[in-house]
Design a protein around this motif. Structure first.
Motif, PDB file in Angstrom:
ATOM      1  N   GLN A 132       0.764  -1.334   0.111  1.00 56.92           N
ATOM      2  CA  GLN A 132       0.130  -0.056  -0.075  1.00 56.92           C
ATOM      3  C   GLN A 132       0.780   1.432  -0.072  1.00 56.92           C
ATOM      4  OE1 GLN A 132      -2.469  -0.839   3.607  1.00 56.92           O
ATOM      5  NE2 GLN A 132      -3.998  -1.452   2.155  1.00 56.92           N
ATOM      6  N   ILE A 133       0.370   2.545  -0.238  1.00 53.91           N
ATOM      7  CA  ILE A 133       0.953   3.587  -0.286  1.00 53.91           C
ATOM      8  C   ILE A 133       1.890   4.026   0.975  1.00 53.91           C
ATOM      9  CG2 ILE A 133      -0.950   5.175   0.586  1.00 53.91           C
ATOM     10  CD1 ILE A 133       0.245   7.187  -1.355  1.00 53.91           C
ATOM     11  N   LYS A 134       1.592   3.521   2.004  1.00 58.56           N
ATOM     12  CA  LYS A 134       2.359   3.788   3.550  1.00 58.56           C
ATOM     13  C   LYS A 134       3.533   2.655   3.219  1.00 58.56           C
ATOM     14  CE  LYS A 134      -0.032   0.135   6.023  1.00 58.56           C
ATOM     15  NZ  LYS A 134       0.994  -1.002   5.980  1.00 58.56           N
ATOM     16  N   ASP A 135       3.470   1.857   2.479  1.00 58.77           N
ATOM     17  CA  ASP A 135       4.759   1.152   2.078  1.00 58.77           C
ATOM     18  C   ASP A 135       5.724   1.442   1.079  1.00 58.77           C
ATOM     19  OD1 ASP A 135       3.578  -0.927   4.305  1.00 58.77           O
ATOM     20  OD2 ASP A 135       2.265  -1.682   2.585  1.00 58.77           O
ATOM     21  N   ILE A 136       5.520   2.961   0.755  1.00 55.87           N
ATOM     22  CA  ILE A 136       6.285   3.508  -0.424  1.00 55.87           C
ATOM     23  C   ILE A 136       7.685   3.173  -0.569  1.00 55.87           C
ATOM     24  CG2 ILE A 136       6.440   5.749   0.198  1.00 55.87           C
ATOM     25  CD1 ILE A 136       5.585   4.616  -3.214  1.00 55.87           C
ATOM     26  N   SER A 137       8.425   3.499   0.397  1.00 54.90           N
ATOM     27  CA  SER A 137       9.867   2.989   0.669  1.00 54.90           C
ATOM     28  C   SER A 137       9.962   1.479   0.214  1.00 54.90           C
ATOM     29  CB  SER A 137      10.457   3.501   1.784  1.00 54.90           C
ATOM     30  OG  SER A 137      10.272   4.948   2.104  1.00 54.90           O
ATOM     31  N   THR A 138       9.226   0.647   0.610  1.00 54.75           N
ATOM     32  CA  THR A 138       9.734  -0.793   0.364  1.00 54.75           C
ATOM     33  C   THR A 138       9.171  -1.144  -1.225  1.00 54.75           C
ATOM     34  OG1 THR A 138       8.798  -1.358   2.462  1.00 54.75           O
ATOM     35  CG2 THR A 138       8.984  -3.161   1.044  1.00 54.75           C
ATOM     36  N   ILE A 139       8.149  -0.519  -1.659  1.00 51.45           N
ATOM     37  CA  ILE A 139       7.945  -0.653  -3.091  1.00 51.45           C
ATOM     38  C   ILE A 139       9.090  -0.394  -3.857  1.00 51.45           C
ATOM     39  CG2 ILE A 139       6.258  -0.043  -4.938  1.00 51.45           C
ATOM     40  CD1 ILE A 139       4.124   0.451  -2.895  1.00 51.45           C
TER      41      ILE A 139
END
Length: 334
Positions: free
Chosen positions: A170-177
């Protein structure tokens, strides 16, 4: 032969983008969101030319009314939004899953309805007078869109094309993405006449921006992590096939078609290793022809510094830009 020609055009366009010196955009005005909101990721204008309408960090959509009134609340994306909990929410808060995070905006100019791609609630529709949302494609449905990002609407058919940035994050995981190599994104089509959703492309590396061609013959989708824009053919001898529209010297975000059928793309060049916490970002707006040739590059570095630009679009001869990381929309002369 066609593939070779297409590849040559793409390489030539990228070469032009690499060697040309970006022109500077003259800042006309900044349109600040109500404090402490941030993140006008997307912008839209209604069929009367009013706006811009912008998305925000607390799940609301605002309409710019004028220099005295500024932005006023127009709509929201969470079906059960609580103003006490949600108003003033910062970006990437865990409460965004409850309050919503609109990312893509587009009006159907025939009906006046506003379509929204929300990172948590999928594809939604807002009535012509604003107000509460109607969820069209979301997590509660079998054709769920977990992380809806960008969208565009065919002005003739009313069909909505939108992206799911990732099926895993999800967007809260943007760094992981951005460091995981995720390629579970999709390009989807929603037909309001049948209420049916169709997957057009899958296995995309963080797709975000979408734009339909002026004649409706193809739709473009940007792949952030692949530095490219793909073209999916909707009509003609190549219908239902895809190819590379252009490769860019940077990471493309939202795409917007102008009145001449050209495309403006927000492109950010990241200098440094992807996993380093501090990177230098060079944001720009790139104008591309219907044939995938770079026509103009406008630097936005003076306006955004090291913050990335999310969207650039042309309206009535001026450029409007937004970013996920600032508290205002910007107006430029290109």
């Amino acid at each position: 032969m066609l593939n070779i020609v297409t590849m040559m055009i793409s390489v030539f366009a990228t070469f032009i983008f690499l060697v040309c010196t970006p022109s500077a955009a003259l800042l006309l005005n900044r349109l600040p969101l109500p404090s402490p909101l941030t993140g006008p990721e997307a912008l839209a204008f209604d069929r009367n030319g009013s706006g811009p309408y912008v998305s925000s960090s607390d799940g609301r959509i605002f309409k710019y009314v004028g220099p005295n009134e500024g932005f006023q609340e127009y709509a929201y994306t969470s079906p059960n939004r609580n103003k006490i909990t949600c108003d003033g929410l910062a970006d990437f808060s865990t409460l965004q899953a409850t309050c919503g995070r609109p990312l893509g905006l587009g009006f159907n100019h025939q009906t006046g309805e506003l379509y929204v791609a929300d990172a948590y609630f999928g594809l939604l529709k807002i009535g012509a007078n604003g107000g509460p949302p109607i969820q069209l494609v979301g997590p509660a449905q079998g054709n769920s869109s977990m992380f809806a990002d960008g969208l565009d609407i065919d002005p003739d058919t009313g069909i909505v094309y939108f992206t799911e940035a990732s099926a895993n994050f999800q967007i809260k995981d943007i760094s992981t993405i951005l460091t995981s190599g995720d390629s579970t994104g999709r390009l989807l089509k929603y037909d309001p006449s049948t209420n049916q959703t169709t997957v057009l492309l899958s296995d995309l590396a963080v797709p975000n921006g979408v734009a339909v061609s002026r004649d409706g013959s193809f739709v473009l989708v940007s792949e952030f992590m692949e530095n490219r824009i793909q073209r999916f053919w909707l009509k003609g001898p190549r219908a239902n096939l895809s190819d590379t529209f252009i490769r860019l010297a940077g990471k493309p975000d939202n795409i917007k078609r102008n009145s001449r059928g050209q495309f403006w793309v927000a492109v950010n060049s990241y200098l440094g290793l992807p996993r380093r916490p501090i990177r230098r970002v060079l944001p720009s707006g790139v104008r591309i022809s219907e044939n995938g040739l770079v026509l103009q590059v406008v630097s936005l570095a003076q306006e955004y510094g090291t913050e990335p630009a999310s969207e650039v679009q042309e309206f009535n001869g001026t450029l409007y830009a937004g970013s996920l990381f600032v508290s205002y929309a910007s107006i430029f002369i290109p």
